[in-house]
Design a protein around this motif. Structure first.
Motif, PDB file in Angstrom:
ATOM      1  N   GLU A  36       0.840  -1.213   0.000  1.00 32.90           N
ATOM      2  CA  GLU A  36       0.000   0.000   0.000  1.00 32.90           C
ATOM      3  C   GLU A  36       0.875   1.264   0.000  1.00 32.90           C
ATOM      4  O   GLU A  36       0.653   2.202  -0.769  1.00 32.90           O
ATOM      5  CB  GLU A  36      -0.886  -0.042   1.263  1.00 32.90           C
ATOM      6  CG  GLU A  36      -1.779   1.163   1.463  1.00 32.90           C
ATOM      7  CD  GLU A  36      -2.389   1.193   2.872  1.00 32.90           C
ATOM      8  OE1 GLU A  36      -2.665   2.305   3.349  1.00 32.90           O
ATOM      9  OE2 GLU A  36      -2.568   0.133   3.493  1.00 32.90           O
ATOM     10  N   THR A  37       1.901   1.263   0.840  1.00 33.14           N
ATOM     11  CA  THR A  37       2.800   2.419   0.954  1.00 33.14           C
ATOM     12  C   THR A  37       3.636   2.600  -0.311  1.00 33.14           C
ATOM     13  O   THR A  37       3.816   3.720  -0.798  1.00 33.14           O
ATOM     14  CB  THR A  37       3.728   2.245   2.181  1.00 33.14           C
ATOM     15  OG1 THR A  37       2.921   1.966   3.329  1.00 33.14           O
ATOM     16  CG2 THR A  37       4.552   3.490   2.437  1.00 33.14           C
ATOM     17  N   ALA A  38       4.135   1.480  -0.850  1.00 34.80           N
ATOM     18  CA  ALA A  38       4.978   1.543  -2.048  1.00 34.80           C
ATOM     19  C   ALA A  38       4.206   2.077  -3.254  1.00 34.80           C
ATOM     20  O   ALA A  38       4.732   2.883  -4.031  1.00 34.80           O
ATOM     21  CB  ALA A  38       5.545   0.156  -2.356  1.00 34.80           C
ATOM     22  N   ILE A  39       2.951   1.654  -3.396  1.00 41.11           N
ATOM     23  CA  ILE A  39       2.129   2.139  -4.517  1.00 41.11           C
ATOM     24  C   ILE A  39       1.906   3.647  -4.375  1.00 41.11           C
ATOM     25  O   ILE A  39       1.997   4.396  -5.354  1.00 41.11           O
ATOM     26  CB  ILE A  39       0.785   1.369  -4.599  1.00 41.11           C
ATOM     27  CG1 ILE A  39       1.033  -0.080  -5.043  1.00 41.11           C
ATOM     28  CG2 ILE A  39      -0.182   2.054  -5.561  1.00 41.11           C
ATOM     29  CD1 ILE A  39      -0.187  -0.991  -4.934  1.00 41.11           C
ATOM     30  N   ALA A  40       1.639   4.090  -3.143  1.00 39.12           N
ATOM     31  CA  ALA A  40       1.424   5.526  -2.901  1.00 39.12           C
ATOM     32  C   ALA A  40       2.689   6.331  -3.214  1.00 39.12           C
ATOM     33  O   ALA A  40       2.624   7.396  -3.847  1.00 39.12           O
ATOM     34  CB  ALA A  40       0.996   5.758  -1.453  1.00 39.12           C
ATOM     35  N   LEU A  41       3.849   5.822  -2.797  1.00 39.56           N
ATOM     36  CA  LEU A  41       5.113   6.521  -3.080  1.00 39.56           C
ATOM     37  C   LEU A  41       5.427   6.513  -4.574  1.00 39.56           C
ATOM     38  O   LEU A  41       5.915   7.506  -5.121  1.00 39.56           O
ATOM     39  CB  LEU A  41       6.262   5.886  -2.299  1.00 39.56           C
ATOM     40  CG  LEU A  41       6.250   6.081  -0.769  1.00 39.56           C
ATOM     41  CD1 LEU A  41       7.360   5.261  -0.111  1.00 39.56           C
ATOM     42  CD2 LEU A  41       6.390   7.554  -0.387  1.00 39.56           C
ATOM     43  N   ALA A  42       5.135   5.388  -5.241  1.00 38.45           N
ATOM     44  CA  ALA A  42       5.364   5.291  -6.691  1.00 38.45           C
ATOM     45  C   ALA A  42       4.498   6.316  -7.429  1.00 38.45           C
ATOM     46  O   ALA A  42       4.960   6.985  -8.363  1.00 38.45           O
ATOM     47  CB  ALA A  42       5.063   3.882  -7.188  1.00 38.45           C
ATOM     48  N   ALA A  43       3.252   6.445  -6.985  1.00 39.07           N
ATOM     49  CA  ALA A  43       2.337   7.418  -7.609  1.00 39.07           C
ATOM     50  C   ALA A  43       2.869   8.842  -7.395  1.00 39.07           C
ATOM     51  O   ALA A  43       2.838   9.665  -8.318  1.00 39.07           O
ATOM     52  CB  ALA A  43       0.937   7.276  -7.021  1.00 39.07           C
ATOM     53  N   LYS A  44       3.379   9.107  -6.201  1.00 35.31           N
ATOM     54  CA  LYS A  44       3.867  10.452  -5.889  1.00 35.31           C
ATOM     55  C   LYS A  44       5.138  10.801  -6.664  1.00 35.31           C
ATOM     56  O   LYS A  44       5.286  11.912  -7.151  1.00 35.31           O
ATOM     57  CB  LYS A  44       4.128  10.577  -4.385  1.00 35.31           C
ATOM     58  CG  LYS A  44       4.697  11.936  -3.999  1.00 35.31           C
ATOM     59  CD  LYS A  44       4.680  12.184  -2.525  1.00 35.31           C
ATOM     60  CE  LYS A  44       5.281  13.528  -2.176  1.00 35.31           C
ATOM     61  NZ  LYS A  44       4.629  14.685  -2.811  1.00 35.31           N
ATOM     62  N   TYR A  45       6.060   9.834  -6.766  1.00 31.83           N
ATOM     63  CA  TYR A  45       7.385  10.135  -7.338  1.00 31.83           C
ATOM     64  C   TYR A  45       7.565   9.675  -8.787  1.00 31.83           C
ATOM     65  O   TYR A  45       8.641   9.815  -9.348  1.00 31.83           O
ATOM     66  CB  TYR A  45       8.483   9.545  -6.444  1.00 31.83           C
ATOM     67  CG  TYR A  45       8.570  10.262  -5.111  1.00 31.83           C
ATOM     68  CD1 TYR A  45       9.074  11.556  -5.020  1.00 31.83           C
ATOM     69  CD2 TYR A  45       8.111   9.659  -3.931  1.00 31.83           C
ATOM     70  CE1 TYR A  45       9.142  12.225  -3.805  1.00 31.83           C
ATOM     71  CE2 TYR A  45       8.177  10.321  -2.703  1.00 31.83           C
ATOM     72  CZ  TYR A  45       8.693  11.610  -2.657  1.00 31.83           C
ATOM     73  OH  TYR A  45       8.754  12.274  -1.446  1.00 31.83           O
ATOM     74  N   ALA A  47       7.166   6.521 -10.276  1.00 36.28           N
ATOM     75  CA  ALA A  47       7.685   5.181 -10.597  1.00 36.28           C
ATOM     76  C   ALA A  47       6.519   4.302 -11.056  1.00 36.28           C
ATOM     77  O   ALA A  47       5.352   4.680 -10.925  1.00 36.28           O
ATOM     78  CB  ALA A  47       8.344   4.571  -9.368  1.00 36.28           C
ATOM     79  N   SER A  48       6.838   3.132 -11.575  1.00 38.46           N
ATOM     80  CA  SER A  48       5.802   2.182 -11.994  1.00 38.46           C
ATOM     81  C   SER A  48       5.088   1.640 -10.751  1.00 38.46           C
ATOM     82  O   SER A  48       5.702   1.003  -9.898  1.00 38.46           O
ATOM     83  CB  SER A  48       6.436   1.017 -12.763  1.00 38.46           C
ATOM     84  OG  SER A  48       5.561  -0.085 -12.787  1.00 38.46           O
ATOM     85  N   GLU A  49       3.783   1.894 -10.678  1.00 41.95           N
ATOM     86  CA  GLU A  49       3.010   1.394  -9.530  1.00 41.95           C
ATOM     87  C   GLU A  49       2.921  -0.127  -9.568  1.00 41.95           C
ATOM     88  O   GLU A  49       2.895  -0.779  -8.519  1.00 41.95           O
ATOM     89  CB  GLU A  49       1.613   2.025  -9.524  1.00 41.95           C
ATOM     90  CG  GLU A  49       1.660   3.520  -9.216  1.00 41.95           C
ATOM     91  CD  GLU A  49       0.300   4.200  -9.321  1.00 41.95           C
ATOM     92  OE1 GLU A  49      -0.694   3.612  -8.840  1.00 41.95           O
ATOM     93  OE2 GLU A  49       0.236   5.310  -9.894  1.00 41.95           O
ATOM     94  N   GLU A  50       2.897  -0.691 -10.761  1.00 41.55           N
ATOM     95  CA  GLU A  50       2.831  -2.150 -10.887  1.00 41.55           C
ATOM     96  C   GLU A  50       4.118  -2.798 -10.356  1.00 41.55           C
ATOM     97  O   GLU A  50       4.076  -3.751  -9.574  1.00 41.55           O
ATOM     98  CB  GLU A  50       2.607  -2.555 -12.346  1.00 41.55           C
ATOM     99  CG  GLU A  50       2.480  -4.061 -12.517  1.00 41.55           C
ATOM    100  CD  GLU A  50       2.254  -4.481 -13.962  1.00 41.55           C
ATOM    101  OE1 GLU A  50       2.216  -5.702 -14.202  1.00 41.55           O
ATOM    102  OE2 GLU A  50       2.118  -3.611 -14.851  1.00 41.55           O
ATOM    103  N   LYS A  51       5.269  -2.246 -10.755  1.00 38.75           N
ATOM    104  CA  LYS A  51       6.544  -2.789 -10.250  1.00 38.75           C
ATOM    105  C   LYS A  51       6.636  -2.606  -8.734  1.00 38.75           C
ATOM    106  O   LYS A  51       7.133  -3.489  -8.029  1.00 38.75           O
ATOM    107  CB  LYS A  51       7.730  -2.091 -10.925  1.00 38.75           C
ATOM    108  CG  LYS A  51       8.029  -2.588 -12.333  1.00 38.75           C
ATOM    109  CD  LYS A  51       9.391  -2.072 -12.781  1.00 38.75           C
ATOM    110  CE  LYS A  51       9.722  -2.517 -14.186  1.00 38.75           C
ATOM    111  NZ  LYS A  51      11.107  -2.207 -14.555  1.00 38.75           N
ATOM    112  N   ALA A  52       6.174  -1.472  -8.246  1.00 40.82           N
ATOM    113  CA  ALA A  52       6.199  -1.216  -6.799  1.00 40.82           C
ATOM    114  C   ALA A  52       5.342  -2.257  -6.072  1.00 40.82           C
ATOM    115  O   ALA A  52       5.738  -2.781  -5.029  1.00 40.82           O
ATOM    116  CB  ALA A  52       5.706   0.193  -6.496  1.00 40.82           C
ATOM    117  N   SER A  53       4.187  -2.566  -6.627  1.00 38.45           N
ATOM    118  CA  SER A  53       3.288  -3.555  -6.031  1.00 38.45           C
ATOM    119  C   SER A  53       3.949  -4.936  -5.995  1.00 38.45           C
ATOM    120  O   SER A  53       3.963  -5.609  -4.961  1.00 38.45           O
ATOM    121  CB  SER A  53       1.979  -3.611  -6.826  1.00 38.45           C
ATOM    122  OG  SER A  53       1.216  -4.736  -6.456  1.00 38.45           O
ATOM    123  N   ILE A  54       4.521  -5.351  -7.125  1.00 38.62           N
ATOM    124  CA  ILE A  54       5.137  -6.692  -7.215  1.00 38.62           C
ATOM    125  C   ILE A  54       6.345  -6.796  -6.286  1.00 38.62           C
ATOM    126  O   ILE A  54       6.494  -7.785  -5.550  1.00 38.62           O
ATOM    127  CB  ILE A  54       5.539  -7.009  -8.676  1.00 38.62           C
ATOM    128  CG1 ILE A  54       4.290  -7.117  -9.556  1.00 38.62           C
ATOM    129  CG2 ILE A  54       6.353  -8.306  -8.753  1.00 38.62           C
ATOM    130  CD1 ILE A  54       4.580  -7.129 -11.050  1.00 38.62           C
TER     131      ILE A  54
END
Length: 201
Positions: A36-45, A47-54
């Motif tokens: 959850e946190t990684a997707i939020a940070l990826a969206a903010k900065y 980055a790929s939200e999918e890669k962050a999720s995986i």
């Protein structure tokens, strides 16, 4: 989130099930918090939200494997023998990435590198590396002195968040009189001194 199929043949729910089978319920709750946190940070900065999720879902895939299994892989696969002097805290990222690749079929190097570095950091870190490193530290289930400050910093400046986390992790390890993996010191030397340089400009 729906996965595109570019980085894993598994759907998100299938990947979650695979991960869940290899860990305790408490660990799995942590993993979902990191995602959850990684997707939020990826969206903010950006980055790929999918890669962050995986990467987030798989970062602790090997955390609860027996030490003997890690030792076997370190010897068999030609890792630096020095690694045997460290424990699960280092192994589950560094060696765990190869388990993720072999057992889950995830071959994207950026995702695997983020798993490798999520406990030690490195001097050279990609945006995804930083996101997983920081998300693991500040996910909603974490509760320790300084975590609220770390969360605020992460939303303001990711590099500063890396520096903050590294400094506090190092202080903790020193207080516990634990052996410090050289890469953690490299991370400190690079990110914390870089931040000092910024502050003094």
């Amino acid at each position: 989130m729906n996965f595109s199929g570019a980085y894993t043949t598994l759907k998100r729910e299938e990947l979650m099930q695979e991960v869940q089978m290899h860990m305790s319920e408490r660990r799995f709750v942590h993993v979902l918090g990191v995602e959850e946190t990684a997707i939020a940070l990826a969206a903010k900065y950006g980055a790929s939200e999918e890669k962050a999720s995986i990467a987030a879902l798989t970062h602790d895939y090997a955390k609860e494997r027996p030490n003997e299994e890690f030792e076997l892989i370190i010897k068999r696969d030609g890792y630096d023998p020095e690694l045997l002097k460290y424990g699960n805290a280092i192994w589950h990222g560094l060696v765990g990435a190869s388990m993720v690749e072999r057992e889950l079929g995830i071959e994207d190097e950026e995702i695997l590198q983020a798993i490798r570095l999520h406990t030690t950091g490195a001097a050279e870190m990609s945006l995804l590396d930083k996101i997983i490193y920081v998300a693991d530290y500040i996910e909603p289930g974490r509760n320790f002195p300084g975590v609220d400050e770390a969360r605020k910093i992460a939303l303001r400046d990711l590099d500063e968040a890396v520096a903050f986390e590294t400094k506090h992790t190092l202080v903790y390890l020193i207080e516990q009189e634990q052996k410090i993996y050289p890469k953690t010191i490299e991370t400190y030397n690079y990110w914390v001194s870089k931040k000092r340089g910024k502050d003094h400009r």
